[in-house]
Design a protein around this motif. Structure first.
Motif, PDB file in Angstrom:
ATOM      1  N   TYR A  57       0.816  -0.830  -0.261  1.00  0.00           N
ATOM      2  CA  TYR A  57      -0.056  -0.461  -0.422  1.00  0.00           C
ATOM      3  C   TYR A  57       0.750   1.327  -0.253  1.00  0.00           C
ATOM      4  N   SER A  89       1.092   3.929  -2.581  1.00  0.00           N
ATOM      5  CA  SER A  89       0.643   5.644  -2.966  1.00  0.00           C
ATOM      6  C   SER A  89       1.817   6.143  -2.534  1.00  0.00           C
ATOM      7  N   GLY A 113       2.706   9.233  -5.142  1.00  0.00           N
ATOM      8  CA  GLY A 113       2.275  10.165  -4.330  1.00  0.00           C
ATOM      9  C   GLY A 113       3.983  11.588  -4.849  1.00  0.00           C
ATOM     10  N   ILE A 161      -4.901  13.300  -6.451  1.00  0.00           N
ATOM     11  CA  ILE A 161      -4.554  12.820  -4.907  1.00  0.00           C
ATOM     12  C   ILE A 161      -5.717  11.760  -4.361  1.00  0.00           C
ATOM     13  N   ALA A 162      -6.935  11.412  -5.149  1.00  0.00           N
ATOM     14  CA  ALA A 162      -7.753  10.967  -4.385  1.00  0.00           C
ATOM     15  C   ALA A 162      -7.401   9.640  -5.140  1.00  0.00           C
ATOM     16  N   VAL A 222      -4.836   8.206  -3.095  1.00  0.00           N
ATOM     17  CA  VAL A 222      -5.246   7.849  -1.850  1.00  0.00           C
ATOM     18  C   VAL A 222      -5.550   6.062  -1.848  1.00  0.00           C
ATOM     19  N   THR A 239      -5.536   1.064  -0.983  1.00  0.00           N
ATOM     20  CA  THR A 239      -5.954   0.006  -0.605  1.00  0.00           C
ATOM     21  C   THR A 239      -5.743  -1.070  -1.670  1.00  0.00           C
TER      22      THR A 239
END
Length: 218
Positions: A69, A73, A77, A107-108, A111, A115
């Motif tokens: 994860y 991410s 980023g 950004i969504a 995030v 997951t």
């Protein structure tokens, strides 16, 4: 006896922390460029040990999934920050506004990368863990490639429009990106997602250190 990969990872992370501190000294913390550099190094400093943890079969599978994860991410980023960095250096307000317009969506996705929608699980593959990808992988991959292509396009525009220091900074970043990103994307994303082989992901983040050095020099 410590795993040599762990020792190398620790050394790299310590080096990144030192570079971040140096970038913030002597009023550097007030400059947006330095703030972005520090944020970039933070993402990379998390990405590197997470990448090793997610691959190491000595790691419990549940922990390896969580480590992945962070890999997905933080790599995403880092690319968002890179896009902001070159947009700011380009000298074009239109480009910077366009990048800021894209930020909420990017950004969504970043995030959601933390997951099971991107990294659903891990599976044993010889002496390494492979990732069982989730349904959002095509969106994640498309967004990542879009940001990479946009970064190169923005650098091209910036090189035509800027002069002096900003031009030299973009040249350094262009060379660093041109060498490091194709290797990172190929080793960490393209080969695993196309072939299902994860043997090269242990080395996938290493070329990114060249980019860190290029950003620091700029």
């Amino acid at each position: 006896m410590l795993n040599p990969y762990v020792v190398i990872d620790m050394g790299i992370v310590i080096g990144l922390i030192v570079l971040s501190i140096l970038a913030l000294l002597h009023g550097g913390h007030r400059q947006v460029k330095n703030q972005l550099f520090v944020l970039f190094t933070v993402f990379v400093a998390i990405w590197i040990p997470a990448n090793h943890t997610g691959n190491d079969i000595a790691t419990p599978p549940d922990v390896a999934v969580i480590a992945n994860y962070f890999v997905f991410s933080c790599s995403f980023g880092a690319m968002i920050v890179m896009l902001l960095f070159v947009s700011r250096l380009s000298g074009s307000r239109k480009i910077l506004r366009f990048t800021h317009f894209l930020l909420p969506v990017l950004i969504a996705i970043g995030v959601l990368a933390a997951t099971p929608l991107v990294g659903a699980d891990v599976e044993l593959q010889d002496n390494i863990y492979g990732v069982v990808f989730g349904p959002l992988l095509p969106v994640y991959g498309a967004a990542l490639l879009f940001m990479i292509a946009s970064a190169f396009a923005i650098i091209g525009i910036g090189l035509r429009q800027t002069k002096g220091l900003a031009h030299n900074q973009l040249q350094v970043i262009a060379v660093s990106l041109g060498v490091s990103l194709p290797l990172v994307v190929t080793l960490s994303f393209i080969i695993p997602s196309v072939t299902g082989l994860f043997a090269f992901t242990e080395f996938g983040v290493s070329p990114l250190l060249l980019l860190v050095a290029g950003l620091y020099d700029s």
